[in-house]
Structure formats: C-alpha cells, structure tokens
Design a protein around this motif. Structure first.
Motif, PDB file in Angstrom:
ATOM      1  N   THR A 112     148.797  39.955  16.839  1.00 20.93           N
ATOM      2  CA  THR A 112     150.138  40.475  16.572  1.00 20.93           C
ATOM      3  C   THR A 112     150.649  39.952  15.236  1.00 20.93           C
ATOM      4  OG1 THR A 112     150.671  40.453  18.941  1.00 20.93           O
ATOM      5  CG2 THR A 112     152.518  40.559  17.405  1.00 20.93           C
ATOM      6  N   THR A 113     151.118  40.857  14.386  1.00 25.71           N
ATOM      7  CA  THR A 113     151.928  40.463  13.233  1.00 25.71           C
ATOM      8  C   THR A 113     153.384  40.611  13.643  1.00 25.71           C
ATOM      9  OG1 THR A 113     150.314  41.060  11.532  1.00 25.71           O
ATOM     10  CG2 THR A 113     152.624  41.090  10.877  1.00 25.71           C
ATOM     11  N   GLY A 114     154.084  39.480  13.789  1.00 28.72           N
ATOM     12  CA  GLY A 114     155.478  39.523  14.218  1.00 28.72           C
ATOM     13  C   GLY A 114     156.380  40.156  13.175  1.00 28.72           C
ATOM     14  N   GLY A 115     156.156  39.808  11.900  1.00 32.52           N
ATOM     15  CA  GLY A 115     156.887  40.411  10.801  1.00 32.52           C
ATOM     16  C   GLY A 115     158.392  40.409  11.000  1.00 32.52           C
ATOM     17  N   THR A 116     159.002  41.567  10.803  1.00 33.42           N
ATOM     18  CA  THR A 116     160.457  41.684  10.902  1.00 33.42           C
ATOM     19  C   THR A 116     160.970  41.596  12.336  1.00 33.42           C
ATOM     20  OG1 THR A 116     160.225  44.095  10.911  1.00 33.42           O
ATOM     21  CG2 THR A 116     160.678  43.035   8.784  1.00 33.42           C
ATOM     22  N   GLY A 117     160.063  41.619  13.308  1.00 34.89           N
ATOM     23  CA  GLY A 117     160.471  41.442  14.695  1.00 34.89           C
ATOM     24  C   GLY A 117     159.777  42.404  15.632  1.00 34.89           C
ATOM     25  N   GLY A 143     158.892  39.082   6.435  1.00 31.85           N
ATOM     26  CA  GLY A 143     159.375  40.453   6.371  1.00 31.85           C
ATOM     27  C   GLY A 143     158.304  41.515   6.422  1.00 31.85           C
ATOM     28  N   LEU A 144     157.127  41.176   6.950  1.00 27.48           N
ATOM     29  CA  LEU A 144     156.046  42.155   7.057  1.00 27.48           C
ATOM     30  C   LEU A 144     156.355  43.185   8.144  1.00 27.48           C
ATOM     31  CD1 LEU A 144     153.134  39.570   6.915  1.00 27.48           C
ATOM     32  CD2 LEU A 144     153.613  41.279   5.156  1.00 27.48           C
ATOM     33  N   LYS A 145     155.690  44.328   8.065  1.00 27.47           N
ATOM     34  CA  LYS A 145     155.831  45.348   9.098  1.00 27.47           C
ATOM     35  C   LYS A 145     155.083  44.891  10.350  1.00 27.47           C
ATOM     36  CE  LYS A 145     154.928  50.205  10.154  1.00 27.47           C
ATOM     37  NZ  LYS A 145     154.325  51.480   9.670  1.00 27.47           N
ATOM     38  N   PRO A 146     155.726  44.897  11.505  1.00 26.29           N
ATOM     39  CA  PRO A 146     155.042  44.485  12.743  1.00 26.29           C
ATOM     40  C   PRO A 146     153.809  45.351  13.009  1.00 26.29           C
ATOM     41  CG  PRO A 146     157.401  44.606  13.091  1.00 26.29           C
ATOM     42  CD  PRO A 146     157.139  45.213  11.746  1.00 26.29           C
ATOM     43  N   ALA A 147     152.780  44.723  13.587  1.00 28.24           N
ATOM     44  CA  ALA A 147     151.536  45.445  13.854  1.00 28.24           C
ATOM     45  C   ALA A 147     150.747  44.742  14.946  1.00 28.24           C
ATOM     46  CB  ALA A 147     150.699  45.546  12.586  1.00 28.24           C
ATOM     47  N   TYR A 148     149.834  45.500  15.554  1.00 30.74           N
ATOM     48  CA  TYR A 148     148.925  44.949  16.557  1.00 30.74           C
ATOM     49  C   TYR A 148     147.489  45.367  16.243  1.00 30.74           C
ATOM     50  CZ  TYR A 148     152.808  43.937  19.754  1.00 30.74           C
ATOM     51  OH  TYR A 148     153.943  43.449  20.331  1.00 30.74           O
TER      52      TYR A 148
END
Length: 287
Positions: A112-117, A143-148
């Motif tokens: 998971t990239t948590g990023g901005t939430g 502030g990255l874009k969330p991703a899985y």
C-alpha cells in the motif's frame, strides 16, 4: 568460502528485546521499532525502514478499517490467510478474487502507498491463525497518489537464492502521473516502492549459504553506507538458525534480527543456515 565483509557493522536485535503486545485476545504482536504503545528512542528506524511487526491474528478476527497516510506499507504472509479490503474505487485491483477483496495466503505480498490518504481493513476470515510481517518504509516524498499492489512470490525460487520482492519505482521521486500509473519497478517482477529500498526473501536449507547483494548493485541511488536489516521470523518452533557474515558473534535465532550498517552497494553479505531445519530469511535494504 568467501571472505567476510570486514567493514560491516552488525548489531543484533534479540527477539525477547522487542516490544510485545496482546490486544483483546485476537492479536499477538512483536515490534522491532517503536510502534503504537511501544516506544524506545533507540529504535525509531533503520534508514527508511520504519516498522517491522511480526503479527499473529486469531481466526475470525483482524484489523478493522483504518486510515494510512504518507507511508509505504506491506504485508508478507508467512502462514494462514489474510483478507484485504480497501477504500479505492478499484478494490483489491491486482489479482483480486472479487471486486471488493483480496485474500492473501503464504507467499503473497500486499503493498500500500498511503500517500494523501487511504483506508483499508485486514481480516483473518479463516478458521486458523494467520502469521505475517507488517512492514512500513518512509517514502521519498509526501503527497503521493494512494495505490495498491499484490504479488505472489515462488516458494521454489526462494529455495534457490534470495528473491527480490520490492525495488524502487524506476521513474524515481519526480515520476509523472503516467509513470506512477505504469508502476514500473527497477527490478523486473518486483513491487515498486517509493523509496531507495529493496526487500528480499529466501528459504535456506541447513548447511547452505545465500548471498545478499547489497543495494542490488547499481540500481539504488544511495550506494554508500546503506542500512540493511535481516530478520528471521518465528516459523519453525525455534529449530531454524542463521549465521551472518561468517561470524559466530552474529547468529540469529527465530525472532531475532540484525542491524547491518557501513555496507555499500555491491557488497556481498552471507547468510548461512545452521539450524535443524530450513530458515526463512527476510532482508530489508535501504538508504
């Protein structure tokens, strides 16, 4: 037998020195680094490695929906099953068995990239305990874009050599939205992480030695004084054991880990299995 790395500094982190907590009878968790109710100023991070929890979740229990932000978070399943559900429109995207979940099993890694939430839950929906590692790394920017991402890694391959599991996003910190979407890792067939970070895993038979190539050679940005953490999970009822760098002063028993510092990209770090049974070894290699 190759020559040990004379310049490597190796400090052991014994299993019984880790933080430990039990929650509501459903979770038993060991913390290598300060986490939740466990705090020790000496153990905050190792390079960009921030969290290494060894968790056991009982049947029909788990982590309710909770948020994450600005962290790279991944689960490595050792035994059992863990079901992931998330807050994105494309739920459980890669390899999902359904539109709203991904049921992980041994050999799977969920990232998971948590990023901005982002919010997700991790539940053991089976009738048996699940044993897994929860690991967090600090991203190279906020502030990255969330991703899985989810991938399965071959048991057979892990018995031959250390298998790379995570490697840096090839486009780096200044990746365009299109490059983020493409999610190309520096090492093919790995999960891309937003950090100068590599994860590997191997299953080493007794009297066998695997070599970890620090920084995977030239693919990392930070090539000097890298921070490597080696962990031996508690999977074989205390029967597995490894020796690091050819030294009897650096023997890991189950649950133990080792902080390796002062090593450089391209160095070869030896991990020898010296227990009664095979040893599953996790390597976390960061700037």
């Amino acid at each position: 037998m190759s020559k040990p790395l004379a310049h490597a500094k190796i400090v052991l982190r014994h299993s019984n020195e880790r933080g430990y907590a039990e929650h509501g009878g459903w979770l038993k968790t060991f913390h290598t680094f300060s986490f939740a109710g466990y705090y020790n100023h000496k153990f905050m991070n190792h390079g960009s490695l921030r969290v290494l929890n060894e968790d056991r979740v009982s049947a029909r229990n788990g982590f309710a929906t909770h948020p994450h932000k600005d962290a790279e978070i991944f689960s490595y399943i050792l035994n059992g099953e863990l079901t992931h559900r998330d807050s994105t429109i494309k739920k459980g995207t890669e390899g999902a068995q359904g539109k709203q979940f991904y049921r992980m099993k041994r050999g799977d890694v969920q990232f998971t990239t948590g990023g901005t939430g982002i919010s997700h839950s991790e539940q053991n929906e089976s009738n048996k305990e699940v044993h897994f590692l929860q690991i967090w790394a600090l991203p190279w920017k906020h502030g990255l874009k969330p991703a899985y991402h989810t991938m399965t890694f071959s048991e057979e391959a892990k018995r031959k050599a250390f298998v790379p599991i995570l490697s840096p996003l090839a486009a780096g910190p200044e990746a365009t939205p299109a490059e983020e979407e493409a999610a190309v890792p520096k090492i093919p067939e790995t999960i891309p992480i937003h950090a100068d970070f590599i994860m590997g895993a191997g299953i080493i038979e007794p009297a066998t030695t695997f070599k970890w190539n620090v920084g995977a050679g030239d693919i990392v940005e930070s090539k000097k004084k890298r921070n490597v953490y080696i962990h031996l999970p508690m999977t074989k009822k205390g029967k597995s054991k490894v020796r690091l760098n050819g030294s009897d002063d650096t023997i890991l028993e189950e649950g133990d880990g080792a902080f390796v510092s002062m090593v450089n990209a391209g160095d070869s770090l030896s991990v020898e299995s010296i227990g009664e049974v095979e040893a599953e070894v996790i390597v976390l290699d960061s700037n």
